[in-house]
Motif scaffolding. Structure first.
Motif, short mmCIF file in Angstrom:
data_model
loop_
_atom_site.label_atom_id
_atom_site.label_comp_id
_atom_site.label_asym_id
_atom_site.label_seq_id
_atom_site.Cartn_x
_atom_site.Cartn_y
_atom_site.Cartn_z
N TYR A 3 0.83 -1.20 0.00
CA TYR A 3 0.00 0.00 0.00
C TYR A 3 0.87 1.26 0.00
O TYR A 3 0.62 2.22 -0.74
CB TYR A 3 -0.92 0.02 1.23
CG TYR A 3 -1.91 -1.12 1.29
CD1 TYR A 3 -2.36 -1.74 0.13
CD2 TYR A 3 -2.39 -1.56 2.52
CE1 TYR A 3 -3.26 -2.78 0.20
CE2 TYR A 3 -3.30 -2.61 2.60
CZ TYR A 3 -3.72 -3.22 1.43
OH TYR A 3 -4.62 -4.25 1.50
N GLY A 4 1.90 1.27 0.85
CA GLY A 4 2.78 2.43 0.91
C GLY A 4 3.55 2.63 -0.38
O GLY A 4 3.74 3.77 -0.85
N LEU A 5 4.00 1.53 -1.00
CA LEU A 5 4.75 1.64 -2.24
C LEU A 5 3.87 2.14 -3.38
O LEU A 5 4.28 2.99 -4.17
CB LEU A 5 5.36 0.27 -2.59
CG LEU A 5 6.19 0.21 -3.86
CD1 LEU A 5 7.35 1.19 -3.79
CD2 LEU A 5 6.70 -1.20 -4.10
N ALA A 6 2.64 1.62 -3.47
CA ALA A 6 1.73 2.08 -4.51
C ALA A 6 1.40 3.57 -4.34
O ALA A 6 1.33 4.32 -5.31
CB ALA A 6 0.45 1.24 -4.48
N SER A 7 1.23 4.00 -3.08
CA SER A 7 0.97 5.42 -2.83
C SER A 7 2.16 6.28 -3.23
O SER A 7 1.99 7.35 -3.85
CB SER A 7 0.65 5.64 -1.35
OG SER A 7 -0.48 4.89 -0.97
N ALA A 8 3.37 5.82 -2.89
CA ALA A 8 4.57 6.58 -3.25
C ALA A 8 4.72 6.67 -4.77
O ALA A 8 5.05 7.74 -5.31
CB ALA A 8 5.80 5.92 -2.63
N ALA A 9 4.48 5.56 -5.47
CA ALA A 9 4.58 5.57 -6.93
C ALA A 9 3.56 6.52 -7.54
O ALA A 9 3.87 7.27 -8.49
CB ALA A 9 4.39 4.15 -7.48
N PHE A 10 2.35 6.52 -6.99
CA PHE A 10 1.32 7.43 -7.50
C PHE A 10 1.72 8.89 -7.27
O PHE A 10 1.59 9.72 -8.18
CB PHE A 10 -0.01 7.13 -6.81
CG PHE A 10 -1.14 8.01 -7.27
CD1 PHE A 10 -1.72 7.82 -8.50
CD2 PHE A 10 -1.60 9.05 -6.47
CE1 PHE A 10 -2.77 8.63 -8.93
CE2 PHE A 10 -2.63 9.87 -6.88
CZ PHE A 10 -3.22 9.66 -8.12
N PHE A 11 2.21 9.23 -6.08
CA PHE A 11 2.64 10.59 -5.79
C PHE A 11 3.80 11.00 -6.70
O PHE A 11 3.87 12.16 -7.14
CB PHE A 11 3.04 10.72 -4.32
CG PHE A 11 1.91 11.03 -3.40
CD1 PHE A 11 1.32 12.28 -3.40
CD2 PHE A 11 1.40 10.06 -2.55
CE1 PHE A 11 0.25 12.57 -2.56
CE2 PHE A 11 0.34 10.33 -1.70
CZ PHE A 11 -0.24 11.59 -1.70
N LEU A 12 4.70 10.08 -6.98
CA LEU A 12 5.83 10.39 -7.86
C LEU A 12 5.34 10.72 -9.27
O LEU A 12 5.78 11.71 -9.88
CB LEU A 12 6.79 9.21 -7.89
CG LEU A 12 8.04 9.36 -8.77
CD1 LEU A 12 8.88 10.56 -8.34
CD2 LEU A 12 8.88 8.08 -8.74
N LEU A 13 4.42 9.92 -9.81
CA LEU A 13 3.90 10.18 -11.15
C LEU A 13 3.09 11.47 -11.20
O LEU A 13 3.16 12.22 -12.18
CB LEU A 13 3.04 8.99 -11.60
CG LEU A 13 3.81 7.69 -11.85
CD1 LEU A 13 2.84 6.53 -12.06
CD2 LEU A 13 4.74 7.84 -13.05
N VAL A 14 2.34 11.76 -10.13
CA VAL A 14 1.58 13.02 -10.08
C VAL A 14 2.52 14.21 -10.05
O VAL A 14 2.29 15.23 -10.72
CB VAL A 14 0.63 13.03 -8.87
CG1 VAL A 14 0.04 14.42 -8.65
CG2 VAL A 14 -0.49 12.02 -9.06
N ALA A 15 3.59 14.11 -9.26
CA ALA A 15 4.57 15.21 -9.20
C ALA A 15 5.24 15.42 -10.55
O ALA A 15 5.47 16.57 -10.97
CB ALA A 15 5.61 14.91 -8.13
#
Length: 403
Positions: free
Chosen positions: A247-259
Motif C-alpha cells: 500500500y505504501g509503495l503504490a501510494s509513493a509511486a502514485f505521488f511520484l507520477l503526479v509530481a
C-alpha cells in the motif's frame, strides 16, 4: 525555374488532435509499453542500449507522421496515416522478439521502420512542402543503414540501426534551412530538365508547424508515457501480496507520477518541464521532448519492477529509477536555460540537487528499503515546486512598496 515560396505563418486557428490522430497515438501506447518491458528485471548495459535504440526509432517514426498531420491538417491522407499506423504496430509487436535475438522479428521491425519512413517521405513530396524545422522527417539518409540491416545479423544489425539514428540526428542539427531549399531547387531543376514540358513541376513552399496543435500532440505522448507508469504498477500489484508495504509503495509511486505530471504540464510546455512556448527552436525542442519521454518511460519500468520487489530493490532497478529521474532533471535544466530571470540560482538550487541526490541514492542506498527509495525520489521531485513557490513569495514581498 520554380521558386520556393516564403514561410507560411502560424495561422493561429484553434486546432486540436483529430480522431485519426488520437487513433494513431494508440499505437504509441502499445509501443511504449513493449519497449518499457525491455527494462524489467535487472537491466544491464546491453538492455539499456537496446531500449534507447528502439525508443529513438519508435519516437522518430511517430514524430514523422505527427508533423505531417500537424502541417497537412484537413489535407491529411487517412490511408497513408493508417498504413504508417500498421507499420508502427508491427514494430511494437516485434520488440520482444528483437530482445530475445529472433532474426525474423528483427527484420520485420527494420522493414516496418523503412516503410514508415518512405511513406512519410512520399507524403511530404506529394505536398510539395519543405519542413525545415525537422528535415529528418522528409530526408531518407538515415534510412539507408536500416535497409542494409535487413541482410545483417547481431551485433552488426544493431550497429547499423544506431548509425541510422545518428545520421538522422546529424541531418537535423547540421543541415540548414538554406541547404534544404537549395537541394530541393536543384532536384526540381533536374525534374524539369527530364520532363517533356517546361514548368510542369509545381512550386515548393516552406511548411511552418502549427505550434499549439503540435504542443498538444507532444503532450499527449508524455501523458501516454506517464500512463504506462501507472499501468506498470497496477500490473505488478495485481500479482503481489497485498499488505501495508505494498500500500505504501503504490501510494509513493502514485505521488511520484503526479509530481512528474505537475512539473511536465503545470510548470512546462508540450510535456517538457520548464520549457516555454517558442523559447527553443523545433530542432532543439523536439529532441528534448524525445529524451524527456525516454527518461519517463524508463522510470515507469523501474516503478513496475519496484512493485515486484516491495522489500529491497535489486541494484539494477535502483540505478534505473534514480538515473532516469536524474536524467529527467538534467533535461529540465536544459529547458530552463531560457528562463527570463534567475537561471544561475535555479541551476544551483534546483537542477543540481535534483540531479545529484538520486545518483547518491543509487550509489549509496543499498541498505534502504524499496519504500524508502521511492519516497525519497518523491521528495526530490517535489522540491522544484516547493522552491518555486517560496521564491515567488519572496520576490512578491520584495516588490511590494515599502519592503
Amino acid at each position: 525555374m520554380n521558386e520556393v515560396s516564403p514561410a507560411i505563418p502560424d495561422s493561429g486557428e484553434d486546432r486540436h488532435a483529430t480522431w485519426l490522430e488520437l487513433f494513431f497515438d494508440l499505437v504509441a501506447v502499445a509501443g511504449v509499453a513493449q519497449i518499457a518491458h525491455l527494462l524489467h528485471g535487472e537491466p544491464g548495459p546491453a538492455d539499456l542500449g537496446q531500449y534507447a535504440l528502439l525508443f529513438l526509432a519508435f519516437w522518430t517514426a511517430w514524430i514523422c507522421f505527427t508533423l505531417y498531420g500537424n502541417v497537412a491538417g484537413e489535407g491529411t491522407h487517412a490511408r497513408t496515416v493508417l498504413a504508417a499506423m500498421f507499420g508502427m504496430a508491427v514494430m511494437a509487436a516485434a520488440v520482444p522478439g528483437v530482445h530475445e535475438g529472433e532474426n525474423g522479428q528483427a527484420r520485420a521491425l527494420a522493414l516496418a521502420y523503412v516503410v514508415i519512413r518512405m511513406l512519410a517521405n512520399r507524403a511530404w513530396r506529394h505536398r510539395r512542402e519543405l519542413l525545415v524545422d525537422w528535415p529528418a522527417a522528409q530526408m531518407s539518409l538515415g534510412v539507408i543503414p536500416w535497409i542494409v540491416s535487413l541482410w545483417a545479423n547481431e551485433p552488426v544489425r544493431y550497429r547499423l540501426w544506431a548509425l541510422g539514428i545518428a545520421l538522422d540526428l546529424w541531418v537535423t542539427f547540421t543541415v540548414s534551412a538554406r541547404d534544404i531549399i537549395e537541394n530541393r531547387k536543384a532536384h526540381d531543376k533536374r525534374e524539369e530538365r527530364h520532363s517533356r514540358r517546361r514548368d510542369t513541376v509545381p512550386p515548393v513552399s516552406v511548411a511552418a508547424p502549427h505550434a499549439d496543435h503540435l504542443s498538444e500532440r507532444l503532450g499527449l505522448f508524455v501523458i501516454i508515457v506517464l500512463g504506462e507508469g501507472v499501468a506498470q504498477v497496477i500490473e505488478a500489484a495485481s500479482e503481489a501480496t497485498w499488505n501495508r508495504r505494498l500500500y505504501g509503495l503504490a501510494s509513493a509511486a502514485f505521488f511520484l507520477l503526479v509530481a512528474l505530471w505537475s512539473l511536465s504540464f503545470r510548470h512546462g510546455y508540450a510535456g517538457v518541464p520548464y520549457l516555454t512556448a517558442r523559447s527553443l527552436p523545433a530542432r532543439a525542442a523536439l529532441p528534448l521532448h524525445c529524451l524527456v519521454s525516454g527518461c519517463l518511460a524508463a522510470l515507469a519500468a523501474g516503478l513496475g519492477a519496484a512493485a515486484e520487489h516491495p522489500d529491497t530493490l535489486p541494484t539494477g532497478t535502483r540505478w534505473l529509477l534514480c538515473a532516469s529521474l536524474a536524467g529527467y532533471f538534467l533535461l529540465t535544466g536544459i529547458a530552463a536555460l531560457r528562463r527570463p530571470d534567475g537561471v544561475r540560482r535555479w541551476m544551483l538550487s534546483v537542477v543540481l540537487p535534483c540531479c545529484a541526490l538520486p545518483l547518491l541514492i543509487a550509489g549509496f542506498g543499498g541498505g534502504l528499503g524499496t519504500l524508502a527509495v521511492v519516497w525519497l525520489l518523491v521528495a526530490v521531485t517535489l522540491w522544484p515546486t516547493f522552491y518555486e513557490s517560496r521564491y515567488s513569495k519572496r520576490a512578491d514581498a520584495v516588490s511590494r512598496p515599502g519592503a
